[in-house]
Design a protein around this motif. Structure first.
Motif, PDB file in Angstrom:
ATOM      1  N   ILE A 125      -3.428  -5.641  -2.542  1.00 37.72           N
ATOM      2  CA  ILE A 125      -2.606  -4.584  -1.951  1.00 37.72           C
ATOM      3  C   ILE A 125      -2.364  -4.919  -0.482  1.00 37.72           C
ATOM      4  O   ILE A 125      -3.297  -4.950   0.321  1.00 37.72           O
ATOM      5  CB  ILE A 125      -3.277  -3.211  -2.091  1.00 37.72           C
ATOM      6  N   GLY A 162      -5.188  -3.960 -13.373  1.00 39.23           N
ATOM      7  CA  GLY A 162      -6.534  -4.274 -12.888  1.00 39.23           C
ATOM      8  C   GLY A 162      -7.588  -3.991 -13.934  1.00 39.23           C
ATOM      9  O   GLY A 162      -8.572  -4.737 -14.065  1.00 39.23           O
ATOM     10  N   ARG A 163      -7.384  -2.924 -14.713  1.00 42.69           N
ATOM     11  CA  ARG A 163      -8.350  -2.602 -15.768  1.00 42.69           C
ATOM     12  C   ARG A 163      -8.297  -3.613 -16.901  1.00 42.69           C
ATOM     13  O   ARG A 163      -9.237  -3.718 -17.687  1.00 42.69           O
ATOM     14  CB  ARG A 163      -8.082  -1.188 -16.303  1.00 42.69           C
ATOM     15  N   SER A 198       0.803  -1.230   0.000  1.00 41.63           N
ATOM     16  CA  SER A 198       0.000   0.000   0.000  1.00 41.63           C
ATOM     17  C   SER A 198       0.830   1.272   0.000  1.00 41.63           C
ATOM     18  O   SER A 198       0.291   2.361  -0.205  1.00 41.63           O
ATOM     19  CB  SER A 198      -0.932   0.010   1.218  1.00 41.63           C
ATOM     20  N   ILE A 255      -5.680  -7.657  -8.285  1.00 43.05           N
ATOM     21  CA  ILE A 255      -4.601  -6.965  -7.577  1.00 43.05           C
ATOM     22  C   ILE A 255      -4.829  -7.066  -6.068  1.00 43.05           C
ATOM     23  O   ILE A 255      -5.883  -6.670  -5.573  1.00 43.05           O
ATOM     24  CB  ILE A 255      -4.515  -5.482  -7.982  1.00 43.05           C
ATOM     25  N   LEU A 277       1.883   1.560  -8.025  1.00 44.77           N
ATOM     26  CA  LEU A 277       0.441   1.489  -7.763  1.00 44.77           C
ATOM     27  C   LEU A 277      -0.388   1.747  -9.017  1.00 44.77           C
ATOM     28  O   LEU A 277      -1.394   1.065  -9.254  1.00 44.77           O
ATOM     29  CB  LEU A 277       0.077   2.493  -6.669  1.00 44.77           C
ATOM     30  N   GLU A 278       0.028   2.699  -9.829  1.00 48.55           N
ATOM     31  CA  GLU A 278      -0.747   2.997 -11.029  1.00 48.55           C
ATOM     32  C   GLU A 278      -0.522   1.950 -12.115  1.00 48.55           C
ATOM     33  O   GLU A 278      -1.419   1.698 -12.934  1.00 48.55           O
ATOM     34  CB  GLU A 278      -0.426   4.403 -11.521  1.00 48.55           C
ATOM     35  N   GLU A 335      -2.879  -0.654 -11.009  1.00 48.33           N
ATOM     36  CA  GLU A 335      -4.244  -0.230 -11.337  1.00 48.33           C
ATOM     37  C   GLU A 335      -4.534  -0.456 -12.825  1.00 48.33           C
ATOM     38  O   GLU A 335      -5.618  -0.915 -13.197  1.00 48.33           O
ATOM     39  CB  GLU A 335      -4.430   1.250 -10.987  1.00 48.33           C
TER      40      GLU A 335
END
Length: 378
Positions: free
Chosen positions: A116, A108-109, A94, A114, A101-102, A105
């Protein structure tokens, strides 16, 4: 001016500039060109690759030059995940840099799952939490070696071993660790590692991606097939040479820096009422000291300090100008309002005791001037 923001960037070292200079002049060629001018540049590039590999305990073929830490992180996280040798599950912590992190993300799309991992109050990832998160379809774990905001150093060898036991590639963002901590990739047990040049005295715009031989990687940049097909685009030879030189120069004893840091931390905690250290006191980068000052405003303190000749920051340079509280501090359980009072001091081996003593004294005055209670009275 006393500069205490080396986590954001470091000054270019003279030896680095001198090593780079020939590649702006006589050795200016494109390293992919098959003539003497190009081959001269190619020899410089490959020597830089060899030097970097030696510093990391790696093979030259495992080193890719990139445009910086952000690209190296994106290439590792996305590239290993998109190769998907095991599945579509990725684990990050985290308190990662936004580059991690991006990237997660984004994955994830694309349908990746994912996970964390939370951290404790000191910013440490629990080995037990990683063990619990690992699955048969986990294809990558990415956990930062040392945090850019609070300086907390993770137990990378322990964490990477847990991933290895499950056959999962482990990537670490070592941008802040470079120059301070162990970088031998075999001893660390990592399959991929990202480093940025401008954090260790090299120019901005150059980075390193290490990927262990046999680890599948989908390239993000396609084109001419440079860097063994892992990263197309004409290489920045001068910067690569500078990167290798900086990496060689960056290592050195840390005991003196740690002693200065501890004296500085004690001075701040003793003289600024209500001040709180953020990050782990013991597992911390040698030249990193970060605090929150409840009841004040971090940006206002920074302005006061700069007016007094002290240059530092409130956290990640990548988040400068944002009104949001630090995701790192809030993930560590610090109240959002308190997180906005953060001030980070990061320094190097050239920083003197007198510099830090002056900074501590000016900090006491700055906090008092923006609403703090001032120095503790003896």
């Amino acid at each position: 001016m006393i500069y205490l923001d080396e986590a954001a960037t470091t000054p270019l070292k003279r030896e680095v500039l001198e090593a780079m200079w020939p590649y702006f002049g006589a050795d200016f060629g494109n390293p992919s060109s098959h003539h003497e001018v190009g081959e001269s540049a190619s020899r410089g590039l490959e020597q830089a690759r060899t030097d970097v590999a030696q510093a990391l305990g790696a093979r030259s073929s495992e080193i890719t030059f990139t445009s910086g830490g952000t690209e190296s992180v994106n290439a590792a996280v996305k590239g290993i995940a998109l190769a998907t040798p095991r599945g579509r599950h990725v684990i990050v912590s985290s308190i990662e840099h936004p580059a991690v992190l991006e990237s997660a993300e984004f994955l994830g799309r694309l349908g990746f799952d994912i996970t964390i991992l939370e951290v404790d109050r000191e910013g440490l990832v629990s080995p037990a939490s990683l063990t619990a998160a690992l699955r048969d379809d986990t294809t990558l774990v990415s956990i930062q070696y040392a945090n850019n905001e609070v300086g907390t150093v993770q137990q990378i060898q322990t964490l990477s071993r847990l991933a290895a036991d499950k056959g999962v590639p482990f990537h670490t963002d070592a941008v802040q660790a470079a120059g301070w901590l162990e970088l031998d990739v075999t001893r660390l047990g990592v399959q991929a590692m990202s480093i940025s040049g401008h954090k260790i005295g090299a120019p901005k715009g150059i980075g390193i991606l290490y990927v262990r031989r046999g680890t599948r990687l989908e390239p993000l940049i396609h084109g001419g097939g440079q860097e063994s097909g892992r990263r197309s685009g004409t290489e920045n030879v001068a910067a690569a040479v500078g990167m290798a030189t900086a990496l060689r120069l960056a290592s050195g004893p840390n005991d003196d820096v740690v002693a200065k840091r501890e004296t500085f931390i004690d001075r701040v905690l003793g003289d600024v009422p209500g001040s709180m250290l953020t990050g782990d006191r013991d597992h911390r980068l040698p030249g990193s000291a970060s605090f929150v000052f409840p009841g004040t405003n971090g940006e206002t303190i920074l302005l006061e300090l700069e007016a007094r000749g002290i240059v530092c920051s409130s956290g990640s340079a990548c988040a400068a100008g944002s009104d949001d509280p630090s995701h790192v501090l809030t993930a560590m359980g610090i109240d959002a309002e308190v997180a906005q009072t953060a001030v980070r001091f990061t320094f190097g081996r050239a920083t003197t005791d007198a510099d830090l003593d002056a900074a501590a004294g000016e900090l006491v005055k700055a906090v008092a001037s923006v609403g703090g209670r001032g120095p503790v009275q003896g």
